[in-house]
Design a protein around this motif. Structure first.
Motif, short mmCIF file in Angstrom:
data_model
loop_
_atom_site.label_atom_id
_atom_site.label_comp_id
_atom_site.label_asym_id
_atom_site.label_seq_id
_atom_site.Cartn_x
_atom_site.Cartn_y
_atom_site.Cartn_z
N ILE A 1 0.86 -1.19 0.00
CA ILE A 1 0.00 0.00 0.00
C ILE A 1 0.89 1.24 0.00
O ILE A 1 1.78 1.38 0.85
N LEU A 2 0.66 2.13 -0.94
CA LEU A 2 1.36 3.42 -0.95
C LEU A 2 0.31 4.51 -0.90
O LEU A 2 -0.48 4.67 -1.83
N ASP A 3 0.25 5.23 0.21
CA ASP A 3 -0.74 6.28 0.40
C ASP A 3 -0.12 7.62 0.06
O ASP A 3 0.71 8.15 0.82
N LEU A 4 -0.52 8.17 -1.09
CA LEU A 4 0.02 9.47 -1.53
C LEU A 4 -0.87 10.63 -1.12
O LEU A 4 -0.54 11.78 -1.39
N ASP A 5 -2.01 10.32 -0.47
CA ASP A 5 -2.89 11.39 0.03
C ASP A 5 -2.33 11.82 1.39
O ASP A 5 -2.82 11.40 2.44
N ILE A 6 -1.31 12.66 1.35
CA ILE A 6 -0.56 13.01 2.55
C ILE A 6 -1.43 13.68 3.60
O ILE A 6 -1.23 13.50 4.81
N ARG A 7 -2.42 14.44 3.18
CA ARG A 7 -3.27 15.14 4.15
C ARG A 7 -4.25 14.20 4.84
O ARG A 7 -4.38 14.21 6.07
N GLN A 8 -4.95 13.35 4.10
CA GLN A 8 -5.97 12.47 4.68
C GLN A 8 -5.40 11.15 5.20
O GLN A 8 -5.78 10.70 6.28
N GLN A 9 -4.57 10.51 4.40
CA GLN A 9 -3.95 9.22 4.75
C GLN A 9 -5.00 8.19 5.21
O GLN A 9 -4.81 7.47 6.18
N THR A 10 -6.11 8.13 4.50
CA THR A 10 -7.20 7.24 4.89
C THR A 10 -6.79 5.77 4.86
O THR A 10 -7.07 5.02 5.80
N MET A 11 -6.11 5.35 3.81
CA MET A 11 -5.71 3.95 3.70
C MET A 11 -4.68 3.59 4.76
O MET A 11 -4.74 2.52 5.37
N ALA A 12 -3.73 4.48 4.98
CA ALA A 12 -2.71 4.20 5.99
C ALA A 12 -3.33 4.11 7.38
O ALA A 12 -2.97 3.23 8.18
N ARG A 13 -4.28 5.00 7.68
CA ARG A 13 -4.94 4.94 8.99
C ARG A 13 -5.76 3.67 9.15
O ARG A 13 -5.80 3.07 10.23
N PHE A 14 -6.43 3.25 8.08
CA PHE A 14 -7.23 2.02 8.15
C PHE A 14 -6.35 0.84 8.56
O PHE A 14 -6.73 0.05 9.45
N PHE A 15 -5.20 0.70 7.94
CA PHE A 15 -4.36 -0.46 8.26
C PHE A 15 -3.66 -0.30 9.61
O PHE A 15 -3.26 -1.30 10.22
N ALA A 16 -3.52 0.94 10.09
CA ALA A 16 -3.05 1.13 11.47
C ALA A 16 -4.12 0.64 12.44
O ALA A 16 -3.81 0.00 13.46
N TYR A 17 -5.38 0.93 12.15
CA TYR A 17 -6.49 0.41 12.97
C TYR A 17 -6.51 -1.12 12.92
O TYR A 17 -6.77 -1.79 13.92
N ARG A 18 -6.23 -1.66 11.75
CA ARG A 18 -6.24 -3.12 11.59
C ARG A 18 -5.16 -3.76 12.47
O ARG A 18 -5.41 -4.79 13.11
N ALA A 19 -3.98 -3.16 12.46
CA ALA A 19 -2.90 -3.68 13.29
C ALA A 19 -3.25 -3.58 14.77
O ALA A 19 -2.94 -4.49 15.56
N ARG A 20 -3.91 -2.50 15.16
CA ARG A 20 -4.32 -2.33 16.56
C ARG A 20 -5.35 -3.38 16.96
O ARG A 20 -5.24 -3.99 18.03
N THR A 21 -6.33 -3.62 16.09
CA THR A 21 -7.34 -4.64 16.37
C THR A 21 -6.71 -6.02 16.50
O THR A 21 -7.05 -6.80 17.39
N ALA A 22 -5.78 -6.32 15.60
CA ALA A 22 -5.10 -7.62 15.64
C ALA A 22 -4.33 -7.80 16.95
O ALA A 22 -4.32 -8.89 17.53
N SER A 23 -3.71 -6.71 17.42
CA SER A 23 -2.94 -6.78 18.66
C SER A 23 -3.84 -6.95 19.88
O SER A 23 -3.60 -7.79 20.74
#
Length: 311
Positions: free
Chosen positions: A50-72
């Motif tokens: 995943i390469l998130d080029l939407d530097i201001r929103q970073q929606t995809m990057a945040r989603f997978f950060a949430y995913r990692a948190r849920t997994a943990s």
């Protein structure tokens, strides 16, 4: 010449397929589509970048950060992609900023395409230097849009009374230029797919005019029209958990939804249908790329090639 060299390098045998989510209108559903396609591919066992080029929103990057948190927190073995964000560059001269951004982007793309089966890039809802570059590097470009004249305006103009097509927009011209650059670089053709989101169950007169305009434009621009996903509450509810309707087993185990949930089943079917329509190189071709990478490992030649192209 600078951009064309990178297309030739990234297009070598074994390189990952590059899927770009692009549309210069914000709120069209680029990130939502990218997230759901990514989780579907992850659950198939593919390595996804995943390469998130939407530097201001970073929606995809945040989603997978949430995913990692849920997994943990829940002790789950959720399949995860490799997520990258291009850091902002600060220089006094604009030319220096653009040059350094290009260098960083090409290094990252080459690395991701060497490391993954599929690379998904999310772009901002505006024309930027980096967004234009990844459009010219894409193997598949998906542009989501709603069935309305507001969204159609991103592609071209249409007479709201007669329904006659008037001409292409700036974004359509950008894609045309990107396809030309790609074709000149390595002879490959960018597959442009317009994904029609949030379609109404019953078509209105307005929607029929939009449909007619899209079909006229498709013949002129050479893109494909496919159905996307509907407006579903379940998509929004699962976002903070970093989960999607494609994570069926996990959703059932967590009692987030039942196995007979109509919304969940319909949403899952929509994503599966969309991924099939994209004609991505999965299964056999994905296995072949994985075999090539296992044979080559991580050769020094790869890093040497990057250095040669950037200097």
């Amino acid at each position: 010449m600078f951009g064309r060299q990178r297309v030739q390098a990234s297009g070598r045998s074994g390189a990952a397929h590059l899927l770009v989510c692009g549309n210069e209108k914000g709120g069209s559903g680029k990130s939502t589509l990218g997230i759901h396609i990514a989780t579907d591919l992850l659950n198939r066992g593919l390595r996804v970048g995943i390469l998130d080029l939407d530097i201001r929103q970073q929606t995809m990057a945040r989603f997978f950060a949430y995913r990692a948190r849920t997994a943990s927190i829940k002790k789950l073995a959720l399949p995860m992609p490799r997520v990258e964000i291009l850091p902002a560059v600060r220089r006094e001269r604009v030319a220096d900023v653009e040059h350094e951004e290009r260098c960083k982007l090409f290094r990252l793309l080459l690395d991701l395409r060497n490391d993954c089966d599929i690379v998904i890039v999310d772009t901002p809802g505006a024309s930027t230097n980096l967004s234009d570059i990844v459009h010219s590097q894409a193997d598949t470009l998906i542009s989501p849009m709603n069935d309305s004249f507001v969204d159609f305006d991103v592609l071209g103009s249409i007479d709201p009374v007669t329904g006659q097509f008037g001409g292409t927009s700036h974004y359509a011209d950008t894609v045309r230029h990107a396809r030309r650059e790609r074709r000149h670089a390595d002879g490959a053709m960018l597959d442009w797919v317009i994904v029609r989101n949030r379609q109404a169950t019953f078509s209105s007169r307005n929607e029929r005019k939009v449909d007619n305009g899209l079909r006229q434009l498709a013949m002129q621009m050479g893109f494909r029209l496919v159905d996307g996903i509907g407006e579903r509450v379940v998509f929004r509810e699962l976002f903070p958990l970093g989960l999607t309707v494609m994570d069926s087993a996990v959703l059932y185990d967590l009692n987030v939804c039942s196995r007979t949930s109509p919304s969940h089943l319909a949403g899952k079917a929509e994503i599966e249908r969309l991924v099939r329509a994209l004609r991505l190189p999965l299964e056999a071709e994905g296995a072949q790329r994985a075999a090539i990478r296992r044979e080559l490992g991580r050769p020094n030649e790869f890093r040497t090639r990057i250095a040669e192209l950037l200097h």
